[in-house]
Design a protein around this motif. Structure first.
Motif, PDB file in Angstrom:
ATOM      1  N   SER A  63      12.399  -0.980   7.264  1.00  0.00           N
ATOM      2  CA  SER A  63      13.312   0.139   6.989  1.00  0.00           C
ATOM      3  C   SER A  63      12.581   1.454   6.768  1.00  0.00           C
ATOM      4  O   SER A  63      13.211   2.449   6.421  1.00  0.00           O
ATOM      5  CB  SER A  63      14.160  -0.184   5.754  1.00  0.00           C
ATOM      6  N   ILE A  64      11.269   1.491   6.977  1.00  0.00           N
ATOM      7  CA  ILE A  64      10.502   2.708   6.743  1.00  0.00           C
ATOM      8  C   ILE A  64       9.849   3.150   8.042  1.00  0.00           C
ATOM      9  O   ILE A  64       9.552   2.324   8.917  1.00  0.00           O
ATOM     10  CB  ILE A  64       9.454   2.492   5.631  1.00  0.00           C
ATOM     11  N   ASN A  65       9.644   4.453   8.189  1.00  0.00           N
ATOM     12  CA  ASN A  65       9.019   4.996   9.388  1.00  0.00           C
ATOM     13  C   ASN A  65       7.912   5.972   8.975  1.00  0.00           C
ATOM     14  O   ASN A  65       7.774   6.299   7.796  1.00  0.00           O
ATOM     15  CB  ASN A  65      10.065   5.681  10.277  1.00  0.00           C
ATOM     16  N   PRO A  66       7.110   6.459   9.930  1.00  0.00           N
ATOM     17  CA  PRO A  66       5.997   7.344   9.578  1.00  0.00           C
ATOM     18  C   PRO A  66       6.418   8.597   8.820  1.00  0.00           C
ATOM     19  O   PRO A  66       5.722   9.038   7.894  1.00  0.00           O
ATOM     20  CB  PRO A  66       5.389   7.697  10.940  1.00  0.00           C
ATOM     21  N   ASP A  67       7.561   9.198   9.190  1.00  0.00           N
ATOM     22  CA  ASP A  67       8.019  10.402   8.486  1.00  0.00           C
ATOM     23  C   ASP A  67       8.313  10.101   7.020  1.00  0.00           C
ATOM     24  O   ASP A  67       7.997  10.906   6.133  1.00  0.00           O
ATOM     25  CB  ASP A  67       9.276  10.969   9.151  1.00  0.00           C
ATOM     26  N   ASP A  68       8.931   8.952   6.757  1.00  0.00           N
ATOM     27  CA  ASP A  68       9.195   8.556   5.369  1.00  0.00           C
ATOM     28  C   ASP A  68       7.892   8.405   4.594  1.00  0.00           C
ATOM     29  O   ASP A  68       7.795   8.803   3.427  1.00  0.00           O
ATOM     30  CB  ASP A  68       9.950   7.224   5.321  1.00  0.00           C
ATOM     31  N   ILE A  69       6.899   7.828   5.235  1.00  0.00           N
ATOM     32  CA  ILE A  69       5.620   7.595   4.574  1.00  0.00           C
ATOM     33  C   ILE A  69       4.921   8.914   4.259  1.00  0.00           C
ATOM     34  O   ILE A  69       4.420   9.125   3.155  1.00  0.00           O
ATOM     35  CB  ILE A  69       4.724   6.700   5.453  1.00  0.00           C
ATOM     36  N   ILE A  70       4.897   9.818   5.229  1.00  0.00           N
ATOM     37  CA  ILE A  70       4.237  11.112   5.017  1.00  0.00           C
ATOM     38  C   ILE A  70       4.963  11.904   3.930  1.00  0.00           C
ATOM     39  O   ILE A  70       4.333  12.492   3.036  1.00  0.00           O
ATOM     40  CB  ILE A  70       4.192  11.918   6.330  1.00  0.00           C
TER      41      ILE A  70
END
Length: 233
Positions: free
Chosen positions: A17-24
């Motif tokens: 449910s997570i993507n690179p934008d969420d992580i950054i």
């Protein structure tokens, strides 16, 4: 001041449910609390409510994540800085320098990513180049030679970055050690042996400090020199 490197654990996300934008985005949020130096993948996982392997799926190591954060910070920085105009070069270049300095001083994370570690980012060198090219073009249109326009803009950039990094190091030294933030605070000024220094210090002058007075003096010196070069041409 960076807070203790802890992160409040959120409700666990579902797998995938997570993507690179969420992580950054989450990394920037966490860095605001613990600082860039204390940012870690396990802490970020707790902050986002995901297992650390979900982060490693997109960013194999911390440097990869910091590079992505740096790229995003550079885009934000370039967007925030005003352009230099040929018909009002002195005022707009001065405004450009003051805005850059204000932007970095108000955002330690931006400072750490762009000024201290941006050289480590593989894409950092490509971002902002067009804006620099345009600034130098406008200084040439204002009357400087291409070489002098390049040197003038470079001098302003170095002056801004040097002032901000000195202030950042001062803040870090104070936060980490609680002692003197720079060499001036360790100087022993005796009015009997150094009366001139003692007098100037009482009047508020600071040697080697990245305060507004020293910044403005250096900036005006660069602008005055550029103006003399234009007049000579």
């Amino acid at each position: 001041m960076a807070k203790q490197a802890t992160a409040e654990k959120r409700q666990r996300r579902e797998r995938g449910s997570i993507n690179p934008d969420d992580i950054i985005k989450g990394a920037f949020e966490l860095a605001e609390d613990v600082g860039i130096d204390n940012l870690s993948m396990p802490l970020l996982g707790k902050h986002l409510g995901v297992g650390v392997t979900s982060i490693y799926w997109y960013f194999r190591k911390k440097d990869d994540l910091l590079n992505a954060m740096t790229d995003r910070a550079l885009k934000q920085y370039v967007f925030a800085t005003p352009y230099v105009k040929a018909d009002d070069w002195r005022e707009t270049l001065a405004n450009h320098a003051r805005t850059m300095r204000k932007t970095f001083l108000s955002n330690p994370i931006l400072c750490d990513l762009i000024l201290i570690r941006s050289a480590l980012s593989p894409r950092a060198a490509k971002l902002g180049v067009v804006a620099v090219e345009k600034a130098i073009e406008n200084l040439v249109e204002a009357g400087l030679s291409p070489e002098d326009a390049f040197d003038t803009y470079s001098a302003v950039s170095v002056h801004v970055r040097g002032s901000v990094v000195l202030q950042r190091l001062y803040d870090k030294n104070r936060a980490n050690h609680g002692g003197p933030g720079d060499f001036e605070e360790t100087m022993v000024i005796d009015p009997d042996t150094t009366p001139l220094l003692a007098k100037l210090k009482r009047e508020g002058h600071r040697m080697g400090a990245s305060d507004d007075q020293n910044f403005e003096y250096g900036l005006e010196c660069i602008l005055d020199h550029a103006e003399r070069l234009i007049s000579a041409r």
